[in-house]
Design an enzyme around this catalytic site. Structure first.
Site, mmCIF file in Angstrom:
data_model
loop_
_atom_site.group_PDB
_atom_site.id
_atom_site.type_symbol
_atom_site.label_atom_id
_atom_site.label_comp_id
_atom_site.label_asym_id
_atom_site.label_seq_id
_atom_site.Cartn_x
_atom_site.Cartn_y
_atom_site.Cartn_z
ATOM 1 N N ARG A 18 0.823 -1.220 0.000
ATOM 2 C CA ARG A 18 0.000 0.000 0.000
ATOM 3 C C ARG A 18 0.851 1.261 0.000
ATOM 4 O O ARG A 18 0.354 2.352 -0.280
ATOM 5 C CB ARG A 18 -0.934 -0.014 1.221
ATOM 6 N N GLN A 19 2.134 1.108 0.282
ATOM 7 C CA GLN A 19 3.070 2.244 0.251
ATOM 8 C C GLN A 19 3.808 2.229 -1.093
ATOM 9 O O GLN A 19 5.001 1.966 -1.166
ATOM 10 C CB GLN A 19 4.057 2.143 1.410
ATOM 11 N N LYS A 69 -15.919 6.468 -1.926
ATOM 12 C CA LYS A 69 -15.721 6.723 -0.505
ATOM 13 C C LYS A 69 -14.710 7.837 -0.297
ATOM 14 O O LYS A 69 -13.842 8.083 -1.136
ATOM 15 C CB LYS A 69 -15.251 5.450 0.205
#
Length: 313
Positions: free
Chosen positions: A99-100, A195
């Site tokens: 995710r990084q 979102k």
């Protein structure tokens, strides 16, 4: 064709032994003998208890938290390099820190690139992984990357459910490409959730883009961490008139309150692969094994055969 049994060996880190054993069962070979020694201060060392000189070595280890799993893999690779292995192939079903993958704000690290560099220095010759959080992470490596997809086991499961009014949903705009490929294969409509986050792992608001009334909705994602997004999406879709809501994802991170959230949500079930072990009790969680898929990939790598021909989508 290469004499398979004499050309390669499969070893496992301690965290992913359950999967490595199933991979070896599919390959028809024994799991290699690797010993991990722990010291009282928490430090540990690894050693191969059989000769690997001139062999193609496949090291199976997912790098989910804690960081010891990544460190153990790095030590395994270093030991293999120093023991004169012909090639070092890291089999990482779940690639942590994915995710990084970029600088999304000033003064932050790019963890995925750092991990790729660490693996490179340790001596990796090939990476076999599955459903990276961001496809561009493949470019962080200077060695071949075989990127597999959990859809290979998830899509047949969904087809067998024979849901009449199936709709595929993405829990966020970022996952639209993945969800679209599922919808195309299953020949059904696609719904998106939009979102906004207040901060990491905390959702401020969410809206549905598309029609879910009287539909059997399947939410598709690559991983579920705290399950905040997936359960909120399920609850909103159920409130909007969905007949049933399920979720599928490749990686069962399921940290913190995730299991309770799933159990108390509108989800009928949530289906993962076994890239990460799941020990908590939640009746709605189901895991499908990717051992056969990884075993077939290892077999094809050994025999210099096409990897992409086994992809469904």
């Amino acid at each position: 064709m290469t004499d398979e049994k004499n050309s390669y060996l499969v070893f496992s880190g301690s965290a992913t032994r359950y999967l490595a054993e199933k991979i070896c069962a599919n390959l028809g070979c024994p799991l290699g003998n690797l010993v991990k020694t722990k010291f009282s201060d928490g430090e540990f060392a690894v050693s191969f208890e059989e000769s690997i000189r001139g062999r193609d070595v496949f090291l199976v280890q997912s790098t989910f938290p804690n960081s010891d799993n990544l460190m153990e893999l790095l030590l395994m690779m270093d030991a293999a390099k120093r023991a004169s292995a012909r090639s070092i192939n890291a089999v990482i079903p779940y690639f942590g820190w994915a995710r990084q993958d970029r600088k999304d704000k000033p003064r932050v690290s790019i963890g995925a690139k750092l991990v790729a560099d660490l693996l490179g220095v340790a001596g990796i010759d090939r990476l076999i992984t599955m459903d990276l959080h961001a496809d561009q992470i493949q470019g962080f490596f200077d060695v071949p990357v075989d990127h597999l997809y959990g859809s290979g086991v998830i899509l047949p499961y969904l087809k067998n459910l024979q849901l009449e009014n199936l709709v595929i949903a993405s829990p966020d705009v970022g996952g639209a490409k993945r969800a679209k490929s599922y919808a195309k294969y299953l020949d059904c409509p696609l719904v998106l959730c939009n979102k906004t986050r207040a901060r990491a792992n905390v959702i401020a608001e969410m809206q549905i883009i598309g029609d879910v009334k009287d539909k059997d909705v399947v939410i598709v994602d690559d991983m579920v961490d705290t399950a905040g997004t997936i359960t909120k999406a399920a609850d909103i879709m159920k409130a909007a008139g969905a007949r049933s809501v399920r979720a599928v994802a490749s990686h069962c991170v399921m940290s913190g309150p995730a299991s309770d959230r799933v159990q108390n949500s509108a989800l009928e079930e949530i289906v993962f692969t076994d890239s990460i072990p799941y020990a908590q009790r939640c009746a709605k969680v189901k895991q499908l094994s990717v051992a056969e898929m990884f075993a077939e990939t290892i077999r094809r790598v050994i025999n210099n055969e096409s990897i992409s021909s086994q992809y469904i989508v």
